[in-house]
Design an enzyme around this catalytic site. Structure first.
Site, short mmCIF file in Angstrom:
data_model
loop_
_atom_site.label_atom_id
_atom_site.label_comp_id
_atom_site.label_asym_id
_atom_site.label_seq_id
_atom_site.Cartn_x
_atom_site.Cartn_y
_atom_site.Cartn_z
N ARG A 175 0.83 -1.20 0.00
CA ARG A 175 0.00 0.00 0.00
C ARG A 175 0.87 1.25 0.00
O ARG A 175 0.63 2.20 -0.76
CB ARG A 175 -0.90 0.02 1.25
CG ARG A 175 -2.03 -0.97 1.24
CD ARG A 175 -2.84 -0.88 2.51
NE ARG A 175 -2.03 -0.97 3.73
CZ ARG A 175 -2.41 -1.54 4.85
NH1 ARG A 175 -3.63 -2.07 4.94
NH2 ARG A 175 -1.64 -1.58 5.91
N ALA A 253 10.73 1.22 5.88
CA ALA A 253 9.99 -0.02 6.15
C ALA A 253 10.47 -0.63 7.47
O ALA A 253 10.00 -0.25 8.54
CB ALA A 253 10.16 -0.98 4.98
N ARG A 254 11.41 -1.56 7.39
CA ARG A 254 12.00 -2.16 8.58
C ARG A 254 13.47 -2.43 8.33
O ARG A 254 13.87 -2.79 7.23
CB ARG A 254 11.29 -3.48 8.94
CG ARG A 254 9.89 -3.31 9.51
CD ARG A 254 9.90 -2.68 10.89
NE ARG A 254 8.59 -2.65 11.52
CZ ARG A 254 7.72 -1.67 11.40
NH1 ARG A 254 8.02 -0.62 10.63
NH2 ARG A 254 6.55 -1.72 12.02
N GLU A 282 16.38 0.24 18.37
CA GLU A 282 15.61 1.45 18.61
C GLU A 282 15.18 1.50 20.08
O GLU A 282 14.75 0.48 20.61
CB GLU A 282 14.38 1.49 17.70
CG GLU A 282 14.73 1.59 16.23
CD GLU A 282 13.49 1.67 15.32
OE1 GLU A 282 12.37 1.74 15.85
OE2 GLU A 282 13.66 1.68 14.09
N HIS A 301 12.11 6.83 13.28
CA HIS A 301 10.97 5.93 13.12
C HIS A 301 9.66 6.71 13.31
O HIS A 301 8.81 6.35 14.15
CB HIS A 301 11.04 4.76 14.09
CG HIS A 301 10.25 3.58 13.62
ND1 HIS A 301 10.57 2.28 13.96
CD2 HIS A 301 9.14 3.48 12.84
CE1 HIS A 301 9.69 1.44 13.42
NE2 HIS A 301 8.81 2.16 12.73
#
Length: 343
Positions: A175, A253-254, A282, A301
Site C-alpha cells: 500500500r 519499512a523495517r 531502537e 521511526h
C-alpha cells in the site's frame, strides 16, 4: 444547550455492552481528537480507558466485548484471553499485529482488524521527502555547514539531482509502495518495481523487473516491502554492491530487510548515500555509528506518525466497529494466513 447540540446514538441497537480503549495517553489523543472519542463512545454502553501497562491487571478487561489497542498492549495469549472471556472483536489502531497475536488467539476465532492503511500516505510522503533530500544533497550540505565546514568547502559536494527523470527502484508494491510510486511518477521519475507477488494484470506490471535488474539500474532504491521471514536480509552485501556508485537507499519499512553492517560499510566508504527511518536497535543509541556519517540522513521511526495519519486511523477504528456491530464485513480484517505476508 439546544437539542441539536446533543450527540445521540443513530443506531442504539448496535452497541457493545463494554468497549475497552487501551492506548497510551499521548497517542490516544492523536487517534481520537476533538469529538472522535465521543463518536467512539457511542458504540458501547460503557467505555473503559485503561493504560496498556495496566491492562493485564485491570478489572475492565473482564467486561470488554471490543478492545481497541495499539502499542504496548499485552500479547493476546491464553492467559490474556482467559482474562477477557467476553471479547468479541479486537481493533488494532496501529499497523503491525505480530506482537499482539498468538496461536491461541487465532484458535479463538475472535476477529481482528487494524488501521495500518491510515499510515500509507504519511510513510510514502516521508519516503518521498527523504528521496528528494538525498537527490538535492540536503543532508550533506546541512551536516557540513552545521559542523563548521567553510561555505565554499560545503558547496563542494556532488552535483545535486532532480527527481524528474531519476531512476527509482521500489522494493515492494505494498500500500505504501504504491502511494510512493504514485507520488514519484507524478513528479516525472522513472520508476521500476521489484515485487514477486505482483498479481498478473496489475497496472504496475509494466514497471516490474528482477531484483538485480532494478537495483543495478537505479539512482535511488526505496524499500516498501513488509518485514517477514522471506524478506529478512533481502538487501544484502551482494545486492548493495549491485547498486551504481553514487546511488542512494531509502528505508522507511523495517531494518530487518537490509544487511545493516553491509550498508554501513557502503555508506561509510562514500559510495552510497542512505536515508533511514528504521534501525536494528531502537531507540538509536546516543553513540551509534550511523550518527557520525555525513552522507546518512536519519529520522527516528516517525514516518507514519503524522497528525493526519493518526486521525485517519481513529476513523478507521470507529468505522470497523460500526461494521462489526451491524454484522457487515470488516474492511481491514487480518487473518492468520494473510499475516504471513504482512509486516
Amino acid at each position: 444547550m439546544s437539542n441539536d447540540d446533543v450527540r445521540t446514538d443513530p443506531h442504539p441497537q448496535r452497541r457493545a455492552t463494554s468497549l475497552l480503549l487501551s492506548i497510551g495517553a499521548a497517542e490516544r489523543a492523536a487517534f481520537f481528537p476533538a469529538g472522535a472519542l465521543e463518536d467512539l463512545s457511542l458504540h458501547a454502553a460503557d467505555l473503559d480507558i485503561v493504560e496498556p501497562e495496566d491492562a493485564r491487571s485491570s478489572e475492565a478487561i473482564a467486561l470488554a466485548e471490543i478492545a481497541v489497542v495499539a502499542w504496548g498492549f499485552p500479547r493476546l495469549d491464553a492467559d490474556m484471553l482467559a482474562r477477557m472471556p467476553r471479547l468479541r472483536l479486537v481493533v488494532n489502531a496501529a499497523s503491525s499485529v505480530r506482537g499482539l497475536v498468538s496461536d491461541d488467539f487465532w484458535a479463538s476465532g475472535i476477529p481482528l482488524t487494524q488501521a495500518g492503511a491510515a499510515m500509507s500516505p504519511a510513510v510514502a510522503e516521508m519516503s518521498l521527502t527523504l528521496t528528494l533530500s538525498l537527490l538535492r544533497r540536503v543532508h550533506r550540505m546541512d551536516h557540513a555547514l552545521r559542523g563548521g565546514t567553510s561555505w565554499d568547502a560545503a558547496r563542494e559536494i556532488a552535483r545535486a539531482r532532480e527527481i524528474s527523470g531519476c531512476r527509482i527502484a521500489v522494493i515492494g508494491a505494498s500500500r505504501t509502495g504504491r502511494e510512493y510510486i504514485r507520488m514519484c511518477t507524478a513528479l516525472g521519475a522513472d520508476v521500476r518495481i521489484f515485487d514477486p507477488y505482483l498479481p498478473a494484470g496489475d497496472p504496475l506490471s509494466a514497471r516490474a523487473g528482477g531484483l538485480d535488474e532494478v537495483l543495478s539500474s537505479s539512482d535511488v532504491v526505496a524499500i516498501h516491502a513488509p518485514a517477514t521471514t522471506e524478506t529478512a536480509g533481502m538487501i544484502g552485501r551482494r545486492e548493495l554492491a549491485a547498486m551504481p556508485d553514487g546511488a542512494a537507499l531509502v528505508n522507511t519499512a523495517r531494518a530487518s530487510l537490509v544487511d545493516m553492517d553491509a550498508l554501513f560499510e557502503e555508506v561509510a566508504s562514500g559510495r552510497l548515500d542512505a536515508a533511514l527511518d528504521v534501525f536494528a536497535t531502537e531507540p538509536l543509541p546516543d553513540d551509534d555509528r550511523w550518527r557520525s556519517l555525513p552522507n546518512a540522513l536519519l529520522t527516528g521511526h516517525v514516518s507514519g506518525a503524522t497528525a493526519e495519519s493518526r486521525a485517519r486511523a481513529g476513523r478507521i477504528v470507529i468505522d470497523e466497529i460500526s461494521r462489526f456491530l451491524a454484522h457487515e464485513d470488516l474492511q481491514h480484517r487480518v487473518t492468520a494466513d494473510a499475516l504471513e505476508r504482512m509486516g
